[in-house]
Structure formats: structure tokens, C-alpha cells
Design a protein around this motif. Sequence first.
Motif, PDB file in Angstrom:
ATOM      1  N   VAL A 159       0.844  -1.213   0.000  1.00  0.00           N
ATOM      2  CA  VAL A 159       0.000   0.000   0.000  1.00  0.00           C
ATOM      3  C   VAL A 159       0.869   1.248   0.000  1.00  0.00           C
ATOM      4  O   VAL A 159       0.632   2.202  -0.753  1.00  0.00           O
ATOM      5  N   ARG A 160       1.900   1.247   0.833  1.00  0.00           N
ATOM      6  CA  ARG A 160       2.780   2.409   0.926  1.00  0.00           C
ATOM      7  C   ARG A 160       3.497   2.664  -0.401  1.00  0.00           C
ATOM      8  O   ARG A 160       3.575   3.790  -0.877  1.00  0.00           O
ATOM      9  N   SER A 161       3.992   1.607  -1.021  1.00  0.00           N
ATOM     10  CA  SER A 161       4.723   1.755  -2.289  1.00  0.00           C
ATOM     11  C   SER A 161       3.806   2.214  -3.410  1.00  0.00           C
ATOM     12  O   SER A 161       4.159   3.084  -4.216  1.00  0.00           O
ATOM     13  N   GLU A 162       2.602   1.615  -3.467  1.00  0.00           N
ATOM     14  CA  GLU A 162       1.659   1.997  -4.514  1.00  0.00           C
ATOM     15  C   GLU A 162       1.262   3.464  -4.388  1.00  0.00           C
ATOM     16  O   GLU A 162       1.137   4.175  -5.390  1.00  0.00           O
ATOM     17  N   PHE A 163       1.062   3.909  -3.144  1.00  0.00           N
ATOM     18  CA  PHE A 163       0.656   5.308  -2.966  1.00  0.00           C
ATOM     19  C   PHE A 163       1.801   6.260  -3.309  1.00  0.00           C
ATOM     20  O   PHE A 163       1.592   7.306  -3.932  1.00  0.00           O
ATOM     21  N   ALA A 164       3.034   5.893  -2.945  1.00  0.00           N
ATOM     22  CA  ALA A 164       4.192   6.724  -3.278  1.00  0.00           C
ATOM     23  C   ALA A 164       4.363   6.797  -4.791  1.00  0.00           C
ATOM     24  O   ALA A 164       4.667   7.873  -5.348  1.00  0.00           O
ATOM     25  N   ASN A 165       4.169   5.674  -5.462  1.00  0.00           N
ATOM     26  CA  ASN A 165       4.266   5.673  -6.926  1.00  0.00           C
ATOM     27  C   ASN A 165       3.183   6.545  -7.552  1.00  0.00           C
ATOM     28  O   ASN A 165       3.421   7.251  -8.533  1.00  0.00           O
ATOM     29  N   HIS A 166       1.987   6.445  -6.968  1.00  0.00           N
ATOM     30  CA  HIS A 166       0.878   7.274  -7.471  1.00  0.00           C
ATOM     31  C   HIS A 166       1.208   8.765  -7.358  1.00  0.00           C
ATOM     32  O   HIS A 166       0.969   9.539  -8.294  1.00  0.00           O
ATOM     33  N   LEU A 167       1.782   9.162  -6.239  1.00  0.00           N
ATOM     34  CA  LEU A 167       2.151  10.561  -6.048  1.00  0.00           C
ATOM     35  C   LEU A 167       3.210  10.989  -7.062  1.00  0.00           C
ATOM     36  O   LEU A 167       3.139  12.102  -7.620  1.00  0.00           O
ATOM     37  N   GLU A 168       4.183  10.149  -7.299  1.00  0.00           N
ATOM     38  CA  GLU A 168       5.237  10.474  -8.274  1.00  0.00           C
ATOM     39  C   GLU A 168       4.658  10.607  -9.676  1.00  0.00           C
ATOM     40  O   GLU A 168       5.030  11.509 -10.435  1.00  0.00           O
ATOM     41  N   GLU A 169       3.743   9.721 -10.015  1.00  0.00           N
ATOM     42  CA  GLU A 169       3.114   9.783 -11.348  1.00  0.00           C
ATOM     43  C   GLU A 169       2.305  11.064 -11.513  1.00  0.00           C
ATOM     44  O   GLU A 169       2.352  11.714 -12.560  1.00  0.00           O
ATOM     45  N   GLU A 170       1.561  11.413 -10.479  1.00  0.00           N
ATOM     46  CA  GLU A 170       0.745  12.635 -10.554  1.00  0.00           C
ATOM     47  C   GLU A 170       1.623  13.881 -10.604  1.00  0.00           C
ATOM     48  O   GLU A 170       1.313  14.850 -11.300  1.00  0.00           O
ATOM     49  N   LEU A 171       2.730  13.866  -9.868  1.00  0.00           N
ATOM     50  CA  LEU A 171       3.665  14.993  -9.903  1.00  0.00           C
ATOM     51  C   LEU A 171       4.232  15.155 -11.305  1.00  0.00           C
ATOM     52  O   LEU A 171       4.327  16.272 -11.833  1.00  0.00           O
ATOM     53  N   SER A 172       4.602  14.052 -11.927  1.00  0.00           N
ATOM     54  CA  SER A 172       5.142  14.099 -13.286  1.00  0.00           C
ATOM     55  C   SER A 172       4.088  14.588 -14.276  1.00  0.00           C
ATOM     56  O   SER A 172       4.363  15.418 -15.149  1.00  0.00           O
ATOM     57  N   ALA A 173       2.858  14.102 -14.118  1.00  0.00           N
ATOM     58  CA  ALA A 173       1.772  14.503 -15.027  1.00  0.00           C
ATOM     59  C   ALA A 173       1.414  15.974 -14.881  1.00  0.00           C
ATOM     60  O   ALA A 173       0.976  16.622 -15.831  1.00  0.00           O
ATOM     61  N   SER A 174       1.623  16.498 -13.669  1.00  0.00           N
ATOM     62  CA  SER A 174       1.247  17.899 -13.424  1.00  0.00           C
ATOM     63  C   SER A 174       2.056  18.883 -14.262  1.00  0.00           C
ATOM     64  O   SER A 174       1.612  19.993 -14.525  1.00  0.00           O
ATOM     65  N   LYS A 175       3.252  18.453 -14.674  1.00  0.00           N
ATOM     66  CA  LYS A 175       4.104  19.359 -15.450  1.00  0.00           C
ATOM     67  C   LYS A 175       3.522  19.654 -16.823  1.00  0.00           C
ATOM     68  O   LYS A 175       3.802  20.698 -17.410  1.00  0.00           O
ATOM     69  N   GLU A 176       2.723  18.742 -17.354  1.00  0.00           N
ATOM     70  CA  GLU A 176       2.110  18.924 -18.667  1.00  0.00           C
ATOM     71  C   GLU A 176       0.620  19.245 -18.568  1.00  0.00           C
ATOM     72  O   GLU A 176      -0.029  19.484 -19.581  1.00  0.00           O
ATOM     73  N   TYR A 177       0.099  19.260 -17.353  1.00  0.00           N
ATOM     74  CA  TYR A 177      -1.352  19.403 -17.180  1.00  0.00           C
ATOM     75  C   TYR A 177      -1.818  20.815 -17.487  1.00  0.00           C
ATOM     76  O   TYR A 177      -1.224  21.796 -17.037  1.00  0.00           O
ATOM     77  N   GLN A 178      -2.872  20.936 -18.267  1.00  0.00           N
ATOM     78  CA  GLN A 178      -3.498  22.222 -18.557  1.00  0.00           C
ATOM     79  C   GLN A 178      -4.930  22.181 -18.047  1.00  0.00           C
ATOM     80  O   GLN A 178      -5.782  21.484 -18.607  1.00  0.00           O
TER      81      GLN A 178
END
Length: 600
Positions: free
Chosen positions: A153-172
Motif C-alpha cells: 500500500v505504501r509503495s503503490e501510494f508513493a508511486n501514485h504521487l510520483e506519477e501525478e507529480l510528473s503529469a502535473s508538469k504537462e497538465y493544462q
Amino acid sequence: IQIHGDAAFTGQGVIMETLGLSNLPHFSLGGTVHIIINNQIGYTTPATNARSTLYTSDIAKLVNAPVIHVNGDYPEEVAKAVSIAFEYRKRFRKDVIIDLITFRRWGHNELDEPSFTQPQMYKIIRARESVPKVYERKMEEEGIVSKRDAQTVRSEFANHLEEELSASKEYQPEADHLKGKWSGLIMPREAVTSLDTGVDISTLQHVGEKSVAVESTFSVHPRLSKHHIQPRLKKLSEGTSIDWATAEALALGTLLMDGYNIRLCGQDVGRGTFSQRHAMFVCQETENVFVPLNSIGGSQGKLEVANSNLSELAVLGFEYGVSIQSPQVLPIWEAQFGDFHNTAQVIIDTYISSGETKWLRQSGLVMLLPHGYDGAGPEHSSSRIERFLQLCNTPMDMSDPSAVQNPNMHVVIPTTPAQIFHLLRRQMRRNFRKPLVVAGPKTLLRLSAATSTLQEMAPGTSFLPVISDTMAGDAAKVKRVLFVSGKLYYDLIKAYAADSARIDGQIAIVRVEEICPFPRQELIEEVARFASATEFVWCQEETMNAGAYSFVQPRLQSILPDGHKLGYVGREPLAAPVTGVSRVYKAEQAQIISDALIGL
């Protein structure tokens, strides 16, 4: 749902003011869940310096709101507290407080080191395991989850946060400001000041009559019948001597007929600070309240007359919220006196003046601020119009004909009832919304010279950003052009008429009714009209460091003919709006009139 810091909940006056609104007519929203994130420190301020009460939530006793204290170390108890709070709010439709007692592991920001100021507290905090880890171990010990499951659970949530952080750079983000209730409106590229807002005279007379009509069984105060109702009906019948309150009622009534809803809010707005409005009548036998403009007929909108408590900060914030909910509602907040907005300055700075720039949220909020020096002293004289103008974002140099004005707010100082009629109607008839700040009348409310005719509100008429001179006659004879706003105009024309033989048409008085957006084209035409003038002067009763002068000076100077410098007539700079000594006030006022009209 409102989330608060523990220090803010006890330290910020807006909390008390907002709680004070929670159970009032026209303001109750059916309850709010307040969650206090009580980490026992406000930036670096410990609880002992942050409040005089035992609990940070004690201010909620003001409205007898229940308080649920819960320890943040126990997530299941926190969940239970939240469930109880929402069930209470749902059932009783009232405010409820959750005091979430916890701690802040790190500093206020990345640069902050909390042990600088709270070393003992943070020695304890840093020796503790985090709440998630403690709860995780508890579930492992009870056999609810395995160590492996917890790690997953901890790893999946950390990965989710990293993915969302990366996606935010291109998010409009999708702009939704012109969707829903706001569809059909536009984001203007340029201010629109000229718009036909006139109404058929027969309709005006009908609305005016309805504005004072009551059932025969309703007992109106005899003074209102004699001094308010009967005079209004007579003026409407004759079509002349229309006063400010009548013009306002005509504007509101015709907007209601157009299907718009209106919310008139503020302290004593139903009657009006100066006993001029009487948008509501109170039966002298039953104390029942009747709002005549809600009985015009047809599929009209509703006028909500919201007499507020003695608050400006919370109430103005509430009205701003109303204004961004729907463009079909005209929200009007009237200060009891113009300077009462001082205690709501944070709402003006953070929301009203800049909300569209920051969040694309348009607001059609109208602020009516009674303004004018009348010898009563520094307080309640000035609406501090200079503060609003300082917040406006129009160009300083108006010499460039291609300069575009699309200001964040419109700021006006109308001098006739017809002008306020058109301003209020323009506010809703445009296909966009802008905050409107009105430095409104006090003594002009009953000044016979400051009246209008129904013809000035008829089809083909509109608000005039500039009103041309009516005194000089032959423009070729004019040597001095006075630019003026507000009630000072009437003092000037009275003195002008008394000394007309000497003046001999050599002075023109031009009224600047709209300060922002700056009426560039209208003033260029006025300057050109008086081609023989050798003096151009801004005249105001306010002090030099107040009023419209600082805003007007660079803009008006930029459109004057080469070689001409804008002069100034008015009070000298002063820390207060005006003197509190009546003798000195009268001498200063007389000097302003003299300086404006003498010395040709």
C-alpha cells in the motif's frame, strides 16, 4: 466545510464575524463543518501566546456550536468524529466544530526550523513515530494487515504521487469560468461604457407607483405616507424632480421586470442610512415586513432586502460569494457610511479587485459608499476612493489612441439620479460582469438641484462618463476649464451663478462621472471643445493625497495640449480625510470655491 489553523481560529476576527452570520436570516447556509487543524503552534507562536481561552475552539461558544475534540493520533476516532459532525450538520442544519488535536512534524515551510523557537516540544515530536506508522503497526498486531500488504500500500501510494507529480508538469486545467450559469457571457477585451439602458416612461411610472404600493390593510407609518409615498407619486406623474431613491427604485424595479434577481445588503439598507430608500415597509400594527418591488407582477425576479448585522468583513465576503455564483443576480452591498469598508479591506484586495485576474471569476458586485465632506469631521466623510483607484489597472498614459482599457473594477462618482439609474441597469445589461464602486451621495439625496427627469431615463439614454459644461455658453470665451467630480460640482455652480457677471462665461465646469475606466475619448472631446482655454484644473474637496487626483493627474495630463500643465485646486495633503473643526472646514471649503472661480 471550512479548514482552519488553531492560531487563526482564535486570532482572526473574521471567524467571529462569520459565526455571527451563521444563524441569521439571509445568511444562514444550513450549517458549516469547521475543522481546526490544531497543531498547537501558529508559525512560531505557542498556544500560551495565541489565545486567552483554554481551547482554540472556545470562540464557537458564541453560537453554542457543539465542539468535538479528537486526538489525531487515533485515525479511527478522527473518522468517527467527522461522521458525527456531518450527521449533526445534516440533521440540525447548524455549525459544528472538530478540534483535531495533532502536531506539525516539520516547520512552517522548507526554510523553517521549528526547534529554533520550540526546542522542547520538537524534541518530543521527533522522538515519536509518525501516526501512519503507529496505526500500521496496530493493524499488523491485530492481524488486519500483513507487513507485506502494508508495504505494498505504501509503495503503490508513493508511486501514485510520483506519477501525478510528473503529469502535473504537462497538465493544462480546463477553463470553466464561462460555463454553466455563466454561459453566454464573455471575457471582455475592452471596457464598454456606452449602452442604451433607457426604459419607456410609462414603464418607469408603473414601476415607480408599484415601489410604494401597499394593501389597504397594511398600516404604513404616517410620516412615510406624507413624506415618501405621496411625493414620489407626484414626481412620477409630473416626470420631473426625480430624486436618488426614486431613480434607484426605478432601476431595481425594471431589472426585476427583466427577470434578474437582486440582493440589497448592508446595515439598515431596507430603510437606508439617511432614511431615504424605504425599499421595505414595516406594518405599524403587526410589524410584518413588505417589499413593494416584489409585487410588480408577471414573471419578475426577486428583490432580497438583507439588513445585515454590524459586520463589514464577513458580510462583504459573503456578498462577493453571491456575486460569483450567478450572473443573473445583482448583488449590492451598501456601507452605512463610505469609510465603513475599511474593516473589509482584505476582501477588497484579495477577492473583489483581483479575483478575475487570479481565478477568471467575474463579479458584478456593486459597492455603494456614501461619500462627501459636509463638515461633520474626518470620520464618515470619505469613502477613500483613492484606495480603489490605486487598485485599478488602467494605463497611466492616455496619449496613445490604441491604448486599451479593460480595468478590473469600475469606479464612479455620479452627480445625478439618472446616472445611478443607468449605472445599475448597465451593470446587468452588459454581457460581462465587473465590480462597480460607487462613491454615492449623502447631502445630494435631498438636494433639489441634484434631481433628474424621467426623460433622462427614457429609451436612447445611457450613463454619461463625462457631463459637459452647462454654464459657460460660448466655448470660445472659456479661459479656464475645471474638471470636477461629486457634490463639489453643486457648490461650484451655486457660487458661479452668484458671480456670473464677473466670470462672464470664462470658466467651464466639466463633470467626470466615471474615474475608471478613464473616460479618455470624452475628455479629449471636452478639451478640444475649449480650444481657447489657457488653464485646465482638477478641482476636488478632498485632500491632495486623497480623492481622485492622484489617479486622474497623469492620465488627464497626457491628453492636454502641449505646453499645458494640469492645475490643482483642493485641500492640501493631510493625514486625516478632513479637519474636525467646523470653522476650519468652512474656511477651507470657501477657499476651494474661491481658488476655482477667482483669478482669471
